[in-house]
Design a protein around this motif. Structure first.
Motif, PDB file in Angstrom:
ATOM      1  N   GLN A 198       0.760  -1.408   0.258  1.00  0.00           N
ATOM      2  CA  GLN A 198      -0.206  -0.270   0.197  1.00  0.00           C
ATOM      3  C   GLN A 198       0.781   1.290  -0.013  1.00  0.00           C
ATOM      4  N   VAL A 199       0.039   2.396  -0.646  1.00  0.00           N
ATOM      5  CA  VAL A 199       0.872   3.485  -0.699  1.00  0.00           C
ATOM      6  C   VAL A 199       0.077   5.019   0.259  1.00  0.00           C
ATOM      7  N   GLN A 200       1.245   5.468   1.006  1.00  0.00           N
ATOM      8  CA  GLN A 200       0.545   7.029   1.964  1.00  0.00           C
ATOM      9  C   GLN A 200       1.588   8.015   0.791  1.00  0.00           C
ATOM     10  N   LEU A 201       0.150   8.945   0.789  1.00  0.00           N
ATOM     11  CA  LEU A 201       0.508   9.912   0.131  1.00  0.00           C
ATOM     12  C   LEU A 201      -0.140  11.228   1.235  1.00  0.00           C
ATOM     13  N   VAL A 202       1.080  11.897   1.717  1.00  0.00           N
ATOM     14  CA  VAL A 202       1.284  12.981   2.306  1.00  0.00           C
ATOM     15  C   VAL A 202       0.936  14.544   2.329  1.00  0.00           C
ATOM     16  N   GLU A 203       0.711  14.981   1.458  1.00  0.00           N
ATOM     17  CA  GLU A 203       0.330  16.519   0.711  1.00  0.00           C
ATOM     18  C   GLU A 203       0.539  18.141   1.819  1.00  0.00           C
ATOM     19  N   SER A 204       0.551  19.248   1.005  1.00  0.00           N
ATOM     20  CA  SER A 204       1.767  20.095   1.921  1.00  0.00           C
ATOM     21  C   SER A 204       1.197  21.091   0.785  1.00  0.00           C
ATOM     22  N   GLY A 205       1.460  22.124   1.317  1.00  0.00           N
ATOM     23  CA  GLY A 205       1.717  23.276   0.574  1.00  0.00           C
ATOM     24  C   GLY A 205       0.528  24.310  -0.343  1.00  0.00           C
ATOM     25  N   GLY A 206      -0.413  24.104   0.365  1.00  0.00           N
ATOM     26  CA  GLY A 206      -1.509  24.454   0.047  1.00  0.00           C
ATOM     27  C   GLY A 206      -1.465  25.808   0.644  1.00  0.00           C
ATOM     28  N   GLY A 207      -2.623  27.412   0.856  1.00  0.00           N
ATOM     29  CA  GLY A 207      -2.858  28.315   1.827  1.00  0.00           C
ATOM     30  C   GLY A 207      -3.164  29.098   0.512  1.00  0.00           C
ATOM     31  N   LEU A 208      -3.068  30.978   1.625  1.00  0.00           N
ATOM     32  CA  LEU A 208      -4.279  31.600   0.801  1.00  0.00           C
ATOM     33  C   LEU A 208      -3.192  32.537   0.201  1.00  0.00           C
ATOM     34  N   VAL A 209      -3.869  32.681  -1.007  1.00  0.00           N
ATOM     35  CA  VAL A 209      -2.677  33.636  -2.335  1.00  0.00           C
ATOM     36  C   VAL A 209      -4.068  35.100  -2.840  1.00  0.00           C
ATOM     37  N   GLN A 210      -3.114  35.753  -3.354  1.00  0.00           N
ATOM     38  CA  GLN A 210      -3.967  36.638  -3.733  1.00  0.00           C
ATOM     39  C   GLN A 210      -3.657  36.628  -5.207  1.00  0.00           C
ATOM     40  N   ALA A 211      -4.955  36.955  -6.166  1.00  0.00           N
ATOM     41  CA  ALA A 211      -4.625  36.691  -7.522  1.00  0.00           C
ATOM     42  C   ALA A 211      -3.089  37.374  -8.143  1.00  0.00           C
ATOM     43  N   GLY A 212      -3.252  36.135  -9.136  1.00  0.00           N
ATOM     44  CA  GLY A 212      -1.375  36.243  -9.669  1.00  0.00           C
ATOM     45  C   GLY A 212      -0.186  35.837  -9.036  1.00  0.00           C
TER      46      GLY A 212
END
Length: 114
Positions: A1-15
């Motif tokens: 089995q494979v486990q995945l951990v995501e990161s890097g999201g957030g709140l940014v302004q357009a552009g």
């Protein structure tokens, strides 16, 4: 089995820009492809980008020229560089891996404000 951990999201302004990462662990020797889908409120899950074991890359038309997918095999990690972000990019982004089946990460929220 494979486990995945995501990161890097957030709140940014357009552009603005964000870089998502997805680190795989477990049974990783036979991964055939990795990539990202996204799910926005009121919309169906949408394919974003993928990279195969052989290096073939595909992008959704809506992100071509703005997003770039890459991988670091030594770290068993795939990245999604997201530039020139638009409000319509707001969604939960889910990493996936294709092995003998498909596994999904927990998702990371990307919010783009005007």
């Amino acid at each position: 089995q494979v486990q995945l951990v995501e990161s890097g999201g957030g709140l940014v302004q357009a552009g603005g820009s964000l870089r998502l990462s997805c680190a795989a662990s477990g049974s990783i020797s036979s991964i055939n492809a990795m990539g990202w889908h996204r799910l926005a409120p009121g919309k169906q899950r949408e394919f974003v980008a993928s990279i195969t074991r052989g290096g073939r890359i595909n992008y959704a038309d809506s992100v071509k020229g703005r997003f770039a997918i890459s991988r670091d095999n030594a770290k068993n990690t795939v990245y999604l560089q997201m530039n020139s972000l638009k409000p319509e990019d707001t969604a939960v982004y889910y990493c996936f891996v294709v092995r003998d089946t498909i596994a999904w990460g927990q998702g990371t929220q990307v919010t783009v404000s005007l």
